[in-house]
Structure formats: C-alpha cells, structure tokens
Scaffold this active site. Structure first.
Site, PDB file in Angstrom:
ATOM      1  N   ASP A  57     -10.295  -4.043  -5.368  1.00 12.71           N
ATOM      2  CA  ASP A  57      -9.615  -3.148  -4.429  1.00 12.71           C
ATOM      3  C   ASP A  57     -10.254  -1.759  -4.490  1.00 12.71           C
ATOM      4  O   ASP A  57     -10.164  -1.083  -5.521  1.00 12.71           O
ATOM      5  CB  ASP A  57      -8.125  -3.076  -4.800  1.00 12.71           C
ATOM      6  CG  ASP A  57      -7.294  -2.387  -3.735  1.00 12.71           C
ATOM      7  OD1 ASP A  57      -7.832  -1.515  -3.032  1.00 12.71           O
ATOM      8  OD2 ASP A  57      -6.095  -2.719  -3.621  1.00 12.71           O
TER       9      ASP A  57
ATOM     10  N   SER B  50       0.831  -1.202   0.000  1.00 13.45           N
ATOM     11  CA  SER B  50       0.000   0.000   0.000  1.00 13.45           C
ATOM     12  C   SER B  50       0.873   1.263   0.000  1.00 13.45           C
ATOM     13  O   SER B  50       1.626   1.486  -0.955  1.00 13.45           O
ATOM     14  CB  SER B  50      -0.967  -0.058   1.190  1.00 13.45           C
ATOM     15  OG  SER B  50      -1.983   0.909   1.073  1.00 13.45           O
TER      16      SER B  50
ATOM     17  N   HIS C 161      -8.316  -4.690  -0.822  1.00 14.56           N
ATOM     18  CA  HIS C 161      -7.011  -4.070  -0.582  1.00 14.56           C
ATOM     19  C   HIS C 161      -6.141  -4.891   0.374  1.00 14.56           C
ATOM     20  O   HIS C 161      -4.968  -4.591   0.568  1.00 14.56           O
ATOM     21  CB  HIS C 161      -7.214  -2.649  -0.033  1.00 14.56           C
ATOM     22  CG  HIS C 161      -5.998  -1.784  -0.135  1.00 14.56           C
ATOM     23  ND1 HIS C 161      -5.433  -1.409  -1.342  1.00 14.56           N
ATOM     24  CD2 HIS C 161      -5.215  -1.209   0.827  1.00 14.56           C
ATOM     25  CE1 HIS C 161      -4.368  -0.648  -1.109  1.00 14.56           C
ATOM     26  NE2 HIS C 161      -4.210  -0.515   0.182  1.00 14.56           N
TER      27      HIS C 161
END
Length: 200
Positions: free
Chosen positions: A152, A102, A183
């Site tokens: 996501d 991320s 995610h």
C-alpha cells in the site's frame, strides 16, 4: 450530516456505520454492508469536508499528513451526529459497528481514539494512525479488524502494525489481515472482514 439510513430486518443486530474514502459518497459502501450483515441497520454518512470537490471526513495538510485540529473537531461532530441519528432513526446507540475505508477508516479510528463508547467494534480497511502521542480511552471489550495491503503506497505496513499495537495497549482485541495488494479494497479482504464479524 448527509446520510442514508436503511432499517434492517433484525433490531438485535448492530447498526453498520459506513464511512467512505476520499472522493466517495454515502452510496459507495452500501454493497459492503450487504456482504457483512444483510439483516443489520445501515447508516451511511457523507464526509462534511470538501477537498477540491472530493468529500472527506476531515482536512489534511498533505498526503498522509492530517490536520489534527480539524480531525479532533470532525471526530466530535461525527460522534454527536451518531447520538442524534440514534434518536431520529431509533437504533441502539451502544451497538454501532463502523466499516470505514481509507479516509473513512481514519475517522472511525479517531472515534475509538477519542470516545470510549462511540463504537462497539470497527472494521478498518487501509487505515492510518489517526493521532500519535495521546492517551487512548479504555477499549476493553472492543473488537477491531484492520485490513491492510503489503504494497500500500498510501498506508505503509508499519502504520497498520502501529495502529494494532496502540489499540491493543488500550485493551481492544485486534485482528490484522494482510492482502498482497496496494490501497484498493479487494473482495478477499471484504470476505475476511465478514468472517471476522460473524465470529464476534
């Protein structure tokens, strides 16, 4: 930068640079390093930016909207830190493989976008395109794994496709791996990254 360094059993292996997601710490991805390469050095770094008390690697203006100026400055800061850490801990600066998730994947991507020799390879879990409309350095010989989720909500599928194209156009070899997930980072994705790494 606050970090953990663990010396590996085999100094011919890369040093794994671990870069956590928003709200994470330098402890978060340590188990991941063991899954990827249990004999490599590990350098796990904590982001220097705080967003409501949550560590990050650079500021953002809103969800999915990066503060570009801060991103550029923090990318330079991280690159310089890697130079210093290589001297301090005695690892090969030219043999660093980033593993980011991320926000950590975004700063790893930014290293590739801005510095030709910052990384030898990168595993990017759920990254976005760090910057658009800039010329990338020559990334010939660099290998990149992108792990993405088809559902996501933070990182739309086209972000992953765009990032793959931009890196490939700069000469990198890119594998884009899809999971039917959001995610979150799944064990399947980690296993796919490990398999990719073992074939480098």
């Amino acid at each position: 930068m606050k970090h953990i360094f663990q010396k590996g059993n085999d100094q011919t292996k890369p040093t794994l640079l671990l870069l956590h997601g928003t709200g994470g710490t330098e402890q978060d991805l340590l188990p991941l390093a063991g899954e990827i390469d249990k004999d490599a050095n590990v350098l796990s770094v904590r982001g220097n930016v705080s967003e409501n008390g949550m560590p990050r690697f650079f500021k953002r203006l809103a969800e999915g909207v990066f503060d570009e100026e801060d991103l550029i400055a923090r990318t330079e800061e991280l690159n310089e830190f890697l130079d210093e850490a290589a001297e301090e801990h005695g690892f090969d600066r030219e043999n660093v493989v980033a593993i980011g998730y991320s926000n950590g994947a975004n700063i790893a991507g930014s290293l590739l976008f801005h510095y030709q020799d910052a990384l030898k390879a990168a595993i990017l879990h759920h990254p976005m395109v760090p910057r658009r409309g800039i010329e990338l350095p020559d990334l010939s010989g660099k290998n990149v794994f992108i792990g993405a989720g088809t559902n996501d909500p933070i990182c739309p599928a086209e972000e992953s496709e765009d990032l793959k194209s931009l890196l490939e156009n700069a000469g990198a070899r890119v594998e884009l791996h899809w999971e039917n997930m959001g995610h979150q980072l799944s064990m399947n994705e980690v296993k796919a990254a490990a398999e990719w790494y073992n074939n480098l």
